[in-house]
Design an enzyme around this catalytic site. Structure first.
Site, PDB file in Angstrom:
ATOM      1  N   ASP A  16      -0.049   5.199   1.078  1.00 51.92           N
ATOM      2  CA  ASP A  16      -0.214   6.120   2.207  1.00 51.92           C
ATOM      3  C   ASP A  16      -0.279   5.347   3.521  1.00 51.92           C
ATOM      4  OD1 ASP A  16      -0.836   8.891   0.884  1.00 51.92           O
ATOM      5  OD2 ASP A  16      -2.066   7.451  -0.203  1.00 51.92           O
ATOM      6  N   ASP A  67      -1.540  -0.963   5.970  1.00 48.78           N
ATOM      7  CA  ASP A  67      -1.767  -0.396   7.298  1.00 48.78           C
ATOM      8  C   ASP A  67      -3.240  -0.317   7.670  1.00 48.78           C
ATOM      9  OD1 ASP A  67      -2.100   1.745   5.270  1.00 48.78           O
ATOM     10  OD2 ASP A  67      -2.448   3.031   7.012  1.00 48.78           O
ATOM     11  N   ASP A  78       0.869  -1.170   0.000  1.00 47.28           N
ATOM     12  CA  ASP A  78       0.000   0.000   0.000  1.00 47.28           C
ATOM     13  C   ASP A  78       0.911   1.227   0.000  1.00 47.28           C
ATOM     14  OD1 ASP A  78      -2.360   1.653   0.455  1.00 47.28           O
ATOM     15  OD2 ASP A  78      -1.646   1.830   2.508  1.00 47.28           O
TER      16      ASP A  78
END
Length: 234
Positions: free
Chosen positions: A14, A174, A12
């Site tokens: 961000d 995250d 991922d």
């Protein structure tokens, strides 16, 4: 015997690869200022990010008691993209240990890719400004395909573009979208706790959690892949 294809590690963006929070908040507040709305803060960010700029703007407006009419959204997205692009890379930095971890994996013959719900053009532009583009065999965004995370086709499409094998793929993220897309695509997941999840990442049931990219080694990835293969065999 044909050798196993090179493992593929998909990140991922961000909150996983890059700490983008300061620039996201700055551009989002610039955007909603056009509506006369109070700024949002870093504490709000975990409830706003994860589905791309359009949804982030909609959520921020809703948070400030100003639900948007559909026709108002395109101009606000354009305002956000213009401000965010002009400021790249801004305060954004890779998380500690990331570049060294990617160097280790590339040296071991691994493929790397990015699968983010951020617009592809913004993801590419940001990684280019940070001199990280060349690490990746594919970079896909929330507008690359007709679907986005947690739909498994976003991840499987990324794997295909990277020349990888879904059976030799690990997803790192995250938030719920990252862990869910891995689960939906049948690949192992690694969670990081320093991003923008609004709940503890351990509660999302990843296969493993690492607290620093120093822990991201080829041995860790191979162990996850072997464990996943064993589950399939059973």
């Amino acid at each position: 015997m044909t050798p196993a294809p090179a493992p593929l590690v998909v990140f991922d963006l961000d909150g996983t690869l890059l700490d983008t929070h300061a620039d996201l908040v700055e551009s989002l507040n610039h955007t909603i200022a056009a509506l006369g709305l109070e700024p949002v803060s870093y504490d709000d960010l975990t409830h706003l990010v994860g589905q791309g700029a359009r949804v982030m703007i909609e959520r921020a407006c809703r948070l400030r008691g100003h639900p948007l009419e559909a026709e108002a959204l395109p101009a606000l997205v354009e305002r956000f993209v213009a401000h965010y692009s002009a400021g790249m890379p801004g305060h954004t930095q890779p998380y500690p240990g990331l570049v060294a971890a990617m160097d280790r994996l590339k040296s071991a013959g691994y493929r790397l890719a990015v699968c983010t719900n951020k617009m592809e053009s913004l993801a590419l532009g940001l990684l280019d400004k940070l001199d990280l583009v060349n690490y990746f065999d594919a970079i896909t965004g929330g507008d690359t395909f007709p679907v986005r995370k947690p739909d498994p086709r976003h991840l499987t499409g990324t794997v295909e573009r990277a020349g990888g094998d879904i059976a030799r793929t690990v997803m790192i993220g995250d938030s719920i979208n990252d862990i869910a897309v891995a689960r939906n695509a049948g690949v192992p997941s690694i969670a990081v706790p320093f991003g923008y999840s609004d709940v503890p990442v351990s509660s999302l049931d990843p296969d493993i959690t690492i607290t620093h990219f120093d822990e991201l080694t080829s041995e860790l990835v191979e162990g996850l892949l072997k464990g996943s293969a064993a589950k399939v065999a059973v």
